[in-house]
Write an enzyme that holds these catalytic residues in place. Structure first.
Site, PDB file in Angstrom:
ATOM      1  CG  ASP A   1      54.548 -87.447 -22.322  1.00 49.18           C
ATOM      2  OD1 ASP A   1      55.333 -87.426 -21.362  1.00 49.18           O
ATOM      3  OD2 ASP A   1      54.910 -87.350 -23.509  1.00 49.18           O
TER       4      ASP A   1
ATOM      5  CD  GLU B   1      59.457 -99.015 -12.011  1.00 50.43           C
ATOM      6  OE1 GLU B   1      59.729 -99.096 -13.225  1.00 50.43           O
ATOM      7  OE2 GLU B   1      59.091 -99.989 -11.332  1.00 50.43           O
TER       8      GLU B   1
HETATM    9  C1  LIG Z   1      57.745 -89.307 -19.340  1.00 46.60           C
HETATM   10  S1  LIG Z   1      58.893 -89.612 -20.587  1.00 46.60           S
HETATM   11  C2  LIG Z   1      59.393 -91.295 -20.437  1.00 46.60           C
HETATM   12  C3  LIG Z   1      60.088 -91.720 -19.226  1.00 46.60           C
HETATM   13  C4  LIG Z   1      60.849 -93.032 -19.320  1.00 46.60           C
HETATM   14  N1  LIG Z   1      60.154 -94.004 -20.163  1.00 46.60           N
HETATM   15  C5  LIG Z   1      61.007 -93.588 -17.939  1.00 46.60           C
HETATM   16  O1  LIG Z   1      60.179 -94.410 -17.547  1.00 46.60           O
HETATM   17  O2  LIG Z   1      61.953 -93.196 -17.253  1.00 46.60           O
HETATM   18  C6  LIG Z   1      57.892 -89.767 -22.017  1.00 46.60           C
HETATM   19  C7  LIG Z   1      58.705 -89.689 -23.295  1.00 46.60           C
HETATM   20  O3  LIG Z   1      57.917 -90.227 -24.339  1.00 46.60           O
HETATM   21  C8  LIG Z   1      58.118 -89.457 -25.505  1.00 46.60           C
HETATM   22  N2  LIG Z   1      56.935 -89.629 -26.345  1.00 46.60           N
HETATM   23  C9  LIG Z   1      55.670 -89.274 -26.033  1.00 46.60           C
HETATM   24  N3  LIG Z   1      54.837 -89.554 -27.044  1.00 46.60           N
HETATM   25  C10 LIG Z   1      55.587 -90.119 -28.020  1.00 46.60           C
HETATM   26  C11 LIG Z   1      55.299 -90.622 -29.321  1.00 46.60           C
HETATM   27  N4  LIG Z   1      54.059 -90.562 -29.835  1.00 46.60           N
HETATM   28  N5  LIG Z   1      56.317 -91.155 -30.041  1.00 46.60           N
HETATM   29  C12 LIG Z   1      57.580 -91.180 -29.559  1.00 46.60           C
HETATM   30  N6  LIG Z   1      57.916 -90.704 -28.325  1.00 46.60           N
HETATM   31  C13 LIG Z   1      56.937 -90.182 -27.575  1.00 46.60           C
HETATM   32  C14 LIG Z   1      58.260 -88.037 -24.994  1.00 46.60           C
HETATM   33  O4  LIG Z   1      58.938 -87.221 -25.933  1.00 46.60           O
HETATM   34  C15 LIG Z   1      59.054 -88.256 -23.688  1.00 46.60           C
HETATM   35  O5  LIG Z   1      60.443 -88.114 -23.907  1.00 46.60           O
END
Ligand SMILES: C[S@@+](CC[C@H](N)C(=O)[O-])C[C@H]1O[C@@H](n2cnc3c(N)ncnc32)[C@H](O)[C@@H]1O
Length: 157
Positions: free
Chosen positions: A61, A138
């Site tokens: 994020d 991606e």
């Molecule tokens: C944009 S999505 C990831 C997309 C995936 N990795 C992909 O490349 O297709 C980001 C995810 O990271 C999780 N996330 C963000 N900060 C986090 C944290 N501190 N600990 C665990 N999960 C986290 C969010 O809840 C979200 O589901």
């Protein structure tokens, strides 16, 4: 491989996808994939010092507001946690489509004492497809013509 996710609803989708793929394609390599319902803030409570070989940050994020910078997974706060749990030769592999987050990370990571390598702002041009595992985001972003950036960070020897 351990996938960390803090929201149960998102985690459930990942588990369902894993199970579906195992059923449909007999993807035996997924047998070494597990998930943790955890916040990355708790990394040092989950892992022993030096226990982790590599950390993948895939399309984290961006948290664009300056006041939220420390929530970014490439911030100095999280880098301290990665430093504690990674093995001495351990690596962070970070991919994103977000230029603002990438440029910020290119300053934040070395400032915290890490060394950058393999920096690219066009991963699909610079790295052969067979050396890159595409994530869901991606595939989505690159299908729209967006370039993917990637860096690898290690500790100073
Ligand atoms: C944009 S999505 C990831 C997309 C995936 N990795 C992909 O490349 O297709 C980001 C995810 O990271 C999780 N996330 C963000 N900060 C986090 C944290 N501190 N600990 C665990 N999960 C986290 C969010 O809840 C979200 O589901």
């Amino acid at each position: 491989f351990l996938g960390l996710e803090r929201y149960a609803s998102v985690l459930q989708k990942a588990i369902e996808r894993k199970e579906r793929e195992e059923r449909e394609r007999e993807k035996r390599e997924r047998e070494n994939l597990y998930f943790l319902w955890e916040d990355a803030k708790r990394l040092t409570e989950i892992f022993a010092p030096g226990e982790v070989a590599r950390i993948y940050l895939n399309f984290s994020d961006p948290w664009p507001k300056a006041g939220h910078a420390m929530r970014r997974l490439t911030s100095s706060e999280f880098l301290k946690l990665y430093d504690a749990v990674l093995a001495p030769e351990g690596e962070i592999w970070f991919k994103t489509d977000n230029d603002g987050l990438f440029e910020w990370s290119l300053e934040e990571i070395p400032a915290a004492g890490w060394v950058l390598q393999d920096v690219t702002r066009d991963l699909h041009r610079d790295v052969p497809a067979e050396e890159n595992v595409m994530t869901e985001y991606e595939e989505k972003f690159s299908a729209r013509g967006q370039k993917i950036s990637r860096l690898i960070a290690t500790r100073k020897k």
